[in-house]
Scaffold this motif. Structure first.
Motif, PDB file in Angstrom:
ATOM      1  N   ALA A 230       0.833  -1.202   0.000  1.00 14.65           N
ATOM      2  CA  ALA A 230       0.000   0.000   0.000  1.00 14.65           C
ATOM      3  C   ALA A 230       0.869   1.254   0.000  1.00 14.65           C
ATOM      4  O   ALA A 230       0.558   2.241  -0.681  1.00 14.65           O
ATOM      5  CB  ALA A 230      -0.933  -0.004   1.207  1.00 14.65           C
TER       6      ALA A 230
ATOM      7  N   ASP B 299     -12.351  -2.844  -9.104  1.00 11.34           N
ATOM      8  CA  ASP B 299     -11.363  -1.802  -8.879  1.00 11.34           C
ATOM      9  C   ASP B 299     -10.056  -2.158  -9.583  1.00 11.34           C
ATOM     10  O   ASP B 299      -9.114  -2.613  -8.984  1.00 11.34           O
ATOM     11  CB  ASP B 299     -11.138  -1.656  -7.378  1.00 11.34           C
ATOM     12  CG  ASP B 299     -10.295  -0.437  -7.045  1.00 11.34           C
ATOM     13  OD1 ASP B 299      -9.757  -0.414  -5.940  1.00 11.34           O
ATOM     14  OD2 ASP B 299     -10.191   0.466  -7.876  1.00 11.34           O
ATOM     15  N   LYS B 300     -10.048  -1.984 -10.892  1.00  9.42           N
ATOM     16  CA  LYS B 300      -8.833  -2.316 -11.650  1.00  9.42           C
ATOM     17  C   LYS B 300      -8.098  -1.084 -12.044  1.00  9.42           C
ATOM     18  O   LYS B 300      -8.567  -0.053 -12.244  1.00  9.42           O
ATOM     19  CB  LYS B 300      -9.193  -3.104 -12.910  1.00  9.42           C
ATOM     20  CG  LYS B 300      -9.566  -4.509 -12.576  1.00  9.42           C
ATOM     21  CD  LYS B 300      -9.696  -5.324 -13.827  1.00  9.42           C
ATOM     22  CE  LYS B 300     -10.011  -6.745 -13.464  1.00  9.42           C
ATOM     23  NZ  LYS B 300     -10.107  -7.621 -14.564  1.00  9.42           N
TER      24      LYS B 300
ATOM     25  N   VAL C 155       2.187   1.891  -3.518  1.00  6.72           N
ATOM     26  CA  VAL C 155       1.171   2.530  -4.358  1.00  6.72           C
ATOM     27  C   VAL C 155       0.984   3.989  -3.945  1.00  6.72           C
ATOM     28  O   VAL C 155       0.893   4.881  -4.797  1.00  6.72           O
ATOM     29  CB  VAL C 155      -0.164   1.759  -4.296  1.00  6.72           C
ATOM     30  CG1 VAL C 155      -1.274   2.521  -4.994  1.00  6.72           C
ATOM     31  CG2 VAL C 155       0.006   0.375  -4.927  1.00  6.72           C
ATOM     32  N   ALA C 156       0.967   4.254  -2.653  1.00  8.65           N
ATOM     33  CA  ALA C 156       0.780   5.633  -2.175  1.00  8.65           C
ATOM     34  C   ALA C 156       1.937   6.524  -2.600  1.00  8.65           C
ATOM     35  O   ALA C 156       1.730   7.684  -2.977  1.00  8.65           O
ATOM     36  CB  ALA C 156       0.637   5.651  -0.657  1.00  8.65           C
TER      37      ALA C 156
ATOM     38  N   HIS D 251       4.120   5.939  -5.181  1.00 12.02           N
ATOM     39  CA  HIS D 251       4.458   5.917  -6.610  1.00 12.02           C
ATOM     40  C   HIS D 251       3.244   5.889  -7.524  1.00 12.02           C
ATOM     41  O   HIS D 251       3.394   5.712  -8.732  1.00 12.02           O
ATOM     42  CB  HIS D 251       5.378   4.729  -6.902  1.00 12.02           C
ATOM     43  CG  HIS D 251       6.659   4.788  -6.152  1.00 12.02           C
ATOM     44  ND1 HIS D 251       7.685   5.636  -6.494  1.00 12.02           N
ATOM     45  CD2 HIS D 251       7.074   4.134  -5.041  1.00 12.02           C
ATOM     46  CE1 HIS D 251       8.680   5.487  -5.636  1.00 12.02           C
ATOM     47  NE2 HIS D 251       8.330   4.589  -4.750  1.00 12.02           N
ATOM     48  N   GLY D 252       2.088   6.015  -6.963  1.00 10.39           N
ATOM     49  CA  GLY D 252       0.891   6.086  -7.778  1.00 10.39           C
ATOM     50  C   GLY D 252       0.371   4.739  -8.227  1.00 10.39           C
ATOM     51  O   GLY D 252       0.873   3.681  -7.851  1.00 10.39           O
ATOM     52  N   ASP D 253      -0.652   4.809  -9.039  1.00 13.83           N
ATOM     53  CA  ASP D 253      -1.363   3.605  -9.483  1.00 13.83           C
ATOM     54  C   ASP D 253      -0.607   2.760 -10.497  1.00 13.83           C
ATOM     55  O   ASP D 253      -1.079   1.701 -10.866  1.00 13.83           O
ATOM     56  CB  ASP D 253      -2.720   3.994 -10.070  1.00 13.83           C
ATOM     57  CG  ASP D 253      -3.722   4.349  -8.990  1.00 13.83           C
ATOM     58  OD1 ASP D 253      -3.463   4.017  -7.817  1.00 13.83           O
ATOM     59  OD2 ASP D 253      -4.755   4.938  -9.322  1.00 13.83           O
ATOM     60  N   ARG D 254       0.554   3.185 -10.932  1.00 12.26           N
ATOM     61  CA  ARG D 254       1.255   2.379 -11.949  1.00 12.26           C
ATOM     62  C   ARG D 254       1.650   1.005 -11.423  1.00 12.26           C
ATOM     63  O   ARG D 254       1.841   0.070 -12.177  1.00 12.26           O
ATOM     64  CB  ARG D 254       2.466   3.120 -12.491  1.00 12.26           C
ATOM     65  CG  ARG D 254       3.564   3.323 -11.488  1.00 12.26           C
ATOM     66  CD  ARG D 254       4.685   4.158 -12.065  1.00 12.26           C
ATOM     67  NE  ARG D 254       5.662   4.412 -11.021  1.00 12.26           N
ATOM     68  CZ  ARG D 254       6.934   4.497 -11.242  1.00 12.26           C
ATOM     69  NH1 ARG D 254       7.413   4.381 -12.459  1.00 12.26           N
ATOM     70  NH2 ARG D 254       7.759   4.720 -10.243  1.00 12.26           N
TER      71      ARG D 254
ATOM     72  N   LYS E 106      -0.287  -0.628  -9.138  1.00 13.56           N
ATOM     73  CA  LYS E 106      -1.510  -1.278  -8.688  1.00 13.56           C
ATOM     74  C   LYS E 106      -1.827  -2.580  -9.441  1.00 13.56           C
ATOM     75  O   LYS E 106      -2.200  -3.567  -8.806  1.00 13.56           O
ATOM     76  CB  LYS E 106      -2.678  -0.298  -8.781  1.00 13.56           C
ATOM     77  CG  LYS E 106      -3.888  -0.708  -8.012  1.00 13.56           C
ATOM     78  CD  LYS E 106      -4.901   0.421  -8.013  1.00 13.56           C
ATOM     79  CE  LYS E 106      -6.154   0.031  -7.308  1.00 13.56           C
ATOM     80  NZ  LYS E 106      -7.135   1.105  -7.309  1.00 13.56           N
ATOM     81  N   PRO E 107      -1.666  -2.639 -10.777  1.00 13.36           N
ATOM     82  CA  PRO E 107      -1.961  -3.901 -11.480  1.00 13.36           C
ATOM     83  C   PRO E 107      -1.054  -5.064 -11.062  1.00 13.36           C
ATOM     84  O   PRO E 107      -1.426  -6.218 -11.179  1.00 13.36           O
ATOM     85  CB  PRO E 107      -1.733  -3.559 -12.959  1.00 13.36           C
ATOM     86  CG  PRO E 107      -1.861  -2.086 -13.030  1.00 13.36           C
ATOM     87  CD  PRO E 107      -1.374  -1.557 -11.719  1.00 13.36           C
TER      88      PRO E 107
ATOM     89  N   PHE F  23      -5.903  -5.080  -3.294  1.00 13.72           N
ATOM     90  CA  PHE F  23      -7.005  -4.228  -3.702  1.00 13.72           C
ATOM     91  C   PHE F  23      -8.282  -5.000  -3.978  1.00 13.72           C
ATOM     92  O   PHE F  23      -9.309  -4.425  -4.263  1.00 13.72           O
ATOM     93  CB  PHE F  23      -6.618  -3.421  -4.945  1.00 13.72           C
ATOM     94  CG  PHE F  23      -5.490  -2.483  -4.655  1.00 13.72           C
ATOM     95  CD1 PHE F  23      -5.713  -1.322  -3.940  1.00 13.72           C
ATOM     96  CD2 PHE F  23      -4.199  -2.769  -5.058  1.00 13.72           C
ATOM     97  CE1 PHE F  23      -4.679  -0.460  -3.637  1.00 13.72           C
ATOM     98  CE2 PHE F  23      -3.164  -1.911  -4.767  1.00 13.72           C
ATOM     99  CZ  PHE F  23      -3.393  -0.760  -4.058  1.00 13.72           C
TER     100      PHE F  23
END
Length: 94
Positions: free
Chosen positions: A57, A93-94, A60-61, A63-66, A68-69, A75
């Motif tokens: 988490a 939530d993709k 992601v916080a 470095h952003g959503d890049r 997330k996948p 998630f």
């Protein structure tokens, strides 16, 4: 016990109280020690898992959503039936 870290903390303190009971027989102490060893082993795994989720988490916080996948399991939302986890799905939530 619920499924939150505060519940784990409460459970660990309850076990500590059981171990501190001065009225226990030697046999009861041995039983509680075995129970404690099992609780500690499971607790360590839960804490490691929570730490890994927190690191993901944080990634992601920061470095952003890049990312997330590549981290789908933190998630995904569990499906529940009567309040119990039945399966883990994407949750849209993709």
């Amino acid at each position: 016990m619920k499924n939150r870290l505060i519940d784990l903390n409460n459970h660990l303190f309850s076990q500590l109280e059981r171990l501190s009971d001065e009225n226990l027989t030697t046999e009861q102490i041995e039983t509680e020690v075995k129970r404690t060893d099992a609780i500690v082993a499971v607790s360590e795994q839960l804490i490691r898992n929570s730490d890994l989720s927190l690191k993901a988490a944080t990634l992601v916080a920061n470095h952003g959503d890049r990312f997330k996948p590549m981290l789908p399991t933190i998630f995904r939302q569990p499906d529940t039936i009567d309040g119990k986890v039945a399966a883990i799905t994407d949750g849209g939530d993709k």
